[in-house]
Design a protein around this motif. Structure first.
Motif, PDB file in Angstrom:
ATOM      1  N   LEU A   2      62.247   4.979 -25.746  1.00 39.13           N
ATOM      2  CA  LEU A   2      62.141   6.431 -25.578  1.00 39.13           C
ATOM      3  C   LEU A   2      61.381   7.106 -26.711  1.00 39.13           C
ATOM      4  O   LEU A   2      60.409   7.831 -26.517  1.00 39.13           O
ATOM      5  N   ARG A   3      61.770   6.837 -27.953  1.00 44.90           N
ATOM      6  CA  ARG A   3      61.171   7.561 -29.075  1.00 44.90           C
ATOM      7  C   ARG A   3      59.780   7.003 -29.404  1.00 44.90           C
ATOM      8  O   ARG A   3      58.901   7.740 -29.824  1.00 44.90           O
TER       9      ARG A   3
ATOM     10  N   ILE B  96      78.458  -4.601 -30.287  1.00 48.31           N
ATOM     11  CA  ILE B  96      79.542  -3.612 -30.119  1.00 48.31           C
ATOM     12  C   ILE B  96      80.822  -4.140 -30.762  1.00 48.31           C
ATOM     13  O   ILE B  96      81.932  -3.764 -30.376  1.00 48.31           O
ATOM     14  N   ASP B  97      80.658  -4.983 -31.788  1.00 44.62           N
ATOM     15  CA  ASP B  97      81.829  -5.577 -32.440  1.00 44.62           C
ATOM     16  C   ASP B  97      82.774  -4.521 -33.013  1.00 44.62           C
ATOM     17  O   ASP B  97      84.007  -4.678 -32.981  1.00 44.62           O
TER      18      ASP B  97
ATOM     19  N   GLY C 259      78.158   5.161 -31.814  1.00 37.99           N
ATOM     20  CA  GLY C 259      78.807   4.705 -30.584  1.00 37.99           C
ATOM     21  C   GLY C 259      80.247   4.311 -30.800  1.00 37.99           C
ATOM     22  O   GLY C 259      81.137   4.705 -30.030  1.00 37.99           O
TER      23      GLY C 259
ATOM     24  N   THR D 108      66.979   8.076 -37.635  1.00 37.57           N
ATOM     25  CA  THR D 108      66.170   6.944 -37.166  1.00 37.57           C
ATOM     26  C   THR D 108      65.363   7.307 -35.916  1.00 37.57           C
ATOM     27  O   THR D 108      64.244   6.835 -35.737  1.00 37.57           O
ATOM     28  N   ASP D 109      65.905   8.193 -35.087  1.00 37.11           N
ATOM     29  CA  ASP D 109      65.213   8.528 -33.829  1.00 37.11           C
ATOM     30  C   ASP D 109      63.925   9.301 -34.068  1.00 37.11           C
ATOM     31  O   ASP D 109      63.079   9.385 -33.178  1.00 37.11           O
TER      32      ASP D 109
ATOM     33  N   PHE E 157      68.174   0.346 -37.608  1.00 39.84           N
ATOM     34  CA  PHE E 157      67.931  -0.736 -36.630  1.00 39.84           C
ATOM     35  C   PHE E 157      66.944  -1.744 -37.212  1.00 39.84           C
ATOM     36  O   PHE E 157      65.946  -1.362 -37.821  1.00 39.84           O
TER      37      PHE E 157
ATOM     38  N   ARG F 261      72.014  -4.936 -30.607  1.00 36.62           N
ATOM     39  CA  ARG F 261      72.871  -3.749 -30.777  1.00 36.62           C
ATOM     40  C   ARG F 261      74.302  -4.162 -30.407  1.00 36.62           C
ATOM     41  O   ARG F 261      74.779  -3.917 -29.330  1.00 36.62           O
TER      42      ARG F 261
ATOM     43  N   VAL G 165      78.758   2.199 -40.173  1.00 34.34           N
ATOM     44  CA  VAL G 165      78.756   3.584 -39.682  1.00 34.34           C
ATOM     45  C   VAL G 165      78.047   3.564 -38.328  1.00 34.34           C
ATOM     46  O   VAL G 165      76.847   3.288 -38.248  1.00 34.34           O
ATOM     47  N   SER G 166      78.792   3.798 -37.272  1.00 40.07           N
ATOM     48  CA  SER G 166      78.236   3.661 -35.919  1.00 40.07           C
ATOM     49  C   SER G 166      78.598   4.874 -35.073  1.00 40.07           C
ATOM     50  O   SER G 166      79.785   5.193 -34.902  1.00 40.07           O
TER      51      SER G 166
ATOM     52  N   LYS H  23      70.841  14.883 -25.330  1.00 44.90           N
ATOM     53  CA  LYS H  23      71.042  13.684 -24.505  1.00 44.90           C
ATOM     54  C   LYS H  23      72.243  12.897 -25.036  1.00 44.90           C
ATOM     55  O   LYS H  23      73.123  12.507 -24.272  1.00 44.90           O
TER      56      LYS H  23
ATOM     57  N   ARG I 150      72.852   2.132 -22.109  1.00 50.05           N
ATOM     58  CA  ARG I 150      73.733   1.737 -23.201  1.00 50.05           C
ATOM     59  C   ARG I 150      74.961   2.631 -23.292  1.00 50.05           C
ATOM     60  O   ARG I 150      76.064   2.197 -23.599  1.00 50.05           O
ATOM     61  N   ALA I 151      74.778   3.890 -22.940  1.00 55.92           N
ATOM     62  CA  ALA I 151      75.881   4.859 -23.059  1.00 55.92           C
ATOM     63  C   ALA I 151      77.013   4.549 -22.094  1.00 55.92           C
ATOM     64  O   ALA I 151      78.117   5.073 -22.232  1.00 55.92           O
TER      65      ALA I 151
ATOM     66  N   ARG J  82      62.967  -1.620 -35.172  1.00 54.93           N
ATOM     67  CA  ARG J  82      62.493  -0.313 -34.678  1.00 54.93           C
ATOM     68  C   ARG J  82      61.074  -0.006 -35.161  1.00 54.93           C
ATOM     69  O   ARG J  82      60.760   1.112 -35.537  1.00 54.93           O
TER      70      ARG J  82
END
Ligand code: EPZ
Length: 429
Positions: free
Chosen positions: A371-372, A125-126, A166, A305-306, A329, A123, A163-164, A22, A94-95, A332
């Motif tokens: 989702l998870r 996006i800076d 996205g 994490t997922d 996160f 979350r 570390v991202s 995904k 989000r994607a 979570r």
């Protein structure tokens, strides 16, 4: 509202084919606009997030032709509008933030709704925006829209503060057609980042070092037609591995890349679960007793994490206490309250959850918040005493392809139902 009825005490046995990733697919679909030509993508998962992205691409002027359930041909030559819409669809996903990088690379302009935070905590996006402005884009955020404009994008050196996944992917997309060279440091090394880099290179980009701490990109003025096959989904794979272990059954995953699950397999073995792997399969035997194991989530190749919500279900069965630390996160642990309704004994303090094992879970009416977490509650319900009724099942559909079919193939029955009487009956006994 669709709910899911999960009868308990079901042991999973058999083979399951892992779908395409995904998190690679959603990025690659957004990246397809960069070349402005035809791309052919295979092994794409048949999940609602992919459907939503294809709808957004069509809305932007892209032509989408499905080739069977898991392949699609996209022609983005007519994509003109820099406004990614419709707002209600884009906001959901989000994607859609990846259209910032891909539309900047395509035509130096992008207007994308600020991606929603979700149940995992804020979350931001800076890092994405910091990178875009470093590449020469003007960045404006107003009326819930991120507006980006760049007469020209010029390669530069960017060091990510965080570390991202996205931000790493988004900046790779934007830099792919920037003038000169771009160096991205302190980047995410997830396999999905590598898969996106491979797709960019298939379109004629020059991206080197994906999967390491430093990615170097030489901008190419124009990208070309390409075809690409998406990597298997390591999180779906990990979900079925843990489901097999929790159920006490035996599950064999096919068409998976075992090394993408090194951390998860190591942790399962530490918890006393028998796991073995060959070149494209992983086999788990859940018969043994589960031992406590501490988990700390980290960027790849650390424990993902997922899979933290799923692993927590396994740890409720361990003969002892485990400590789970969620480093990625800040929010979570929403699945914890629902697992406690099923009899789990878990205490949360900040980013740490202390799981007292030894409890056998009982079925209950529970709610998926993401989702998870939804997947974890299904896994818990499959082995619990009695029936579980899950609300919010639409979250699960976002990332798990043909879930009921795959579970049926493993001998487990779950029932999707809109009818309240089914649900009342299920909740009764
Ligand atoms: C991707 O989300 C995945 N989603 C997530 O999977 C996954 O959990 C996450 O990476 C793991 O890192 C997709 O790929 C679509 P991040 P993403 O940027 O990119 C902070 C699933 O269930 N951060 O790597 O949004 C952020 O708040 C989903 O499939 C900043 O501070 O995650 C988080 O604490 C859930 N500033 C950390 O970095 C930024 O600009 C990692 O986030 C960006 C991120």
């Amino acid at each position: 509202m669709t709910k899911l009825i999960v009868p308990g005490k079901q042991e999973l046995r058999g083979n399951v084919k892992v779908a395409g990733s995904k998190n690679a697919a959603v990025a690659i679909l957004a990246a397809s606009v960069i070349c402005g030509k035809k791309v052919f993508i295979e092994n794409i998962p048949d999940i609602t997030d992919v459907g939503t992205l294809l709808e957004i691409l069509q809305n932007m002027g892209g032509e989408v032709r499905r080739r069977g359930r898991n392949a699609v041909e996209i022609d983005t030559s007519n994509v003109r509008s820099s406004t990614v819409s419709p707002y209600d669809l884009v906001k959901k996903l989000r994607a859609s933030a990846y259209f910032m990088g891909s539309m900047l690379a395509r035509q130096g302009k992008a207007e994308v709704p600020v991606p929603g935070g979700c149940k995992l905590g804020p979350r931001p996006i800076d890092q994405h925006l910091k990178g875009f402005s470093a590449l020469g884009a003007e960045v404006e955020v107003e009326h819930g829209l991120v507006k980006l404009k760049a007469s020209r994008l010029v390669g530069t050196h960017i060091y990510l503060d965080v570390v991202s996944v996205g931000a790493t992917i988004n900046l790779m997309l934007a830099a792919s057609t920037a003038e000169g060279r771009t160096v991205l440091e302190n980047v995410a090394k997830e396999p999905e980042v590598v898969d996106v880099a491979n797709f960019l290179n298939a379109m004629g980009a020059s991206v080197r070092g994906a999967g390491t701490d430093i990615i170097k990109i030489k901008g190419e003025p124009e990208l070309k037609e390409a075809s690409h096959s998406i990597i298997p989904d390591r999180i779906e794979a990990g979900t079925f591995l843990i489901a097999g272990a929790v159920s006490g059954g035996q599950v064999c995953l096919r068409e998976v890349i075992p090394q993408h699950l090194d951390a998860a397999m190591a942790k399962l073995r530490e918890a006393g679960v028998e796991v073995s792997a060959s070149e494209d399969t992983i086999w788990v035997n859940g018969a043994s007793r589960v031992q406590p194991a501490d988990i700390k989530t980290f960027p790849y190749p650390g424990f993902p994490t997922d899979l933290q919500p799923l692993a927590m279900v396994l740890l409720t069965r361990a003969e002892g206490t485990s400590v789970v630390t969620e480093n990625i996160f800040e929010g979570r642990f929403n699945h914890v309250d629902e697992l406690k309704r099923m009899g789990a004994n878990i205490k949360v303090e900040g980013r740490t959850a202390v799981v007292d094992g030894g409890s056998s879970l009982t079925g209950a009416p529970v709610k998926a918040t993401d989702l998870r977490a939804g997947a974890a509650l299904i896994v818990a319900g499959l082995s619990a005493e009695g029936k579980t009724v899950l609300k919010g099942v639409e979250h699960v559909y976002r990332g798990y392809e043909k879930l009921e079919e795959k579970l049926a193939g493993l001998g487990a029955e779950i029932i999707f139902s809109e009818r309240d009487e089914d649900l009342r009956n299920a909740e009764k006994n």
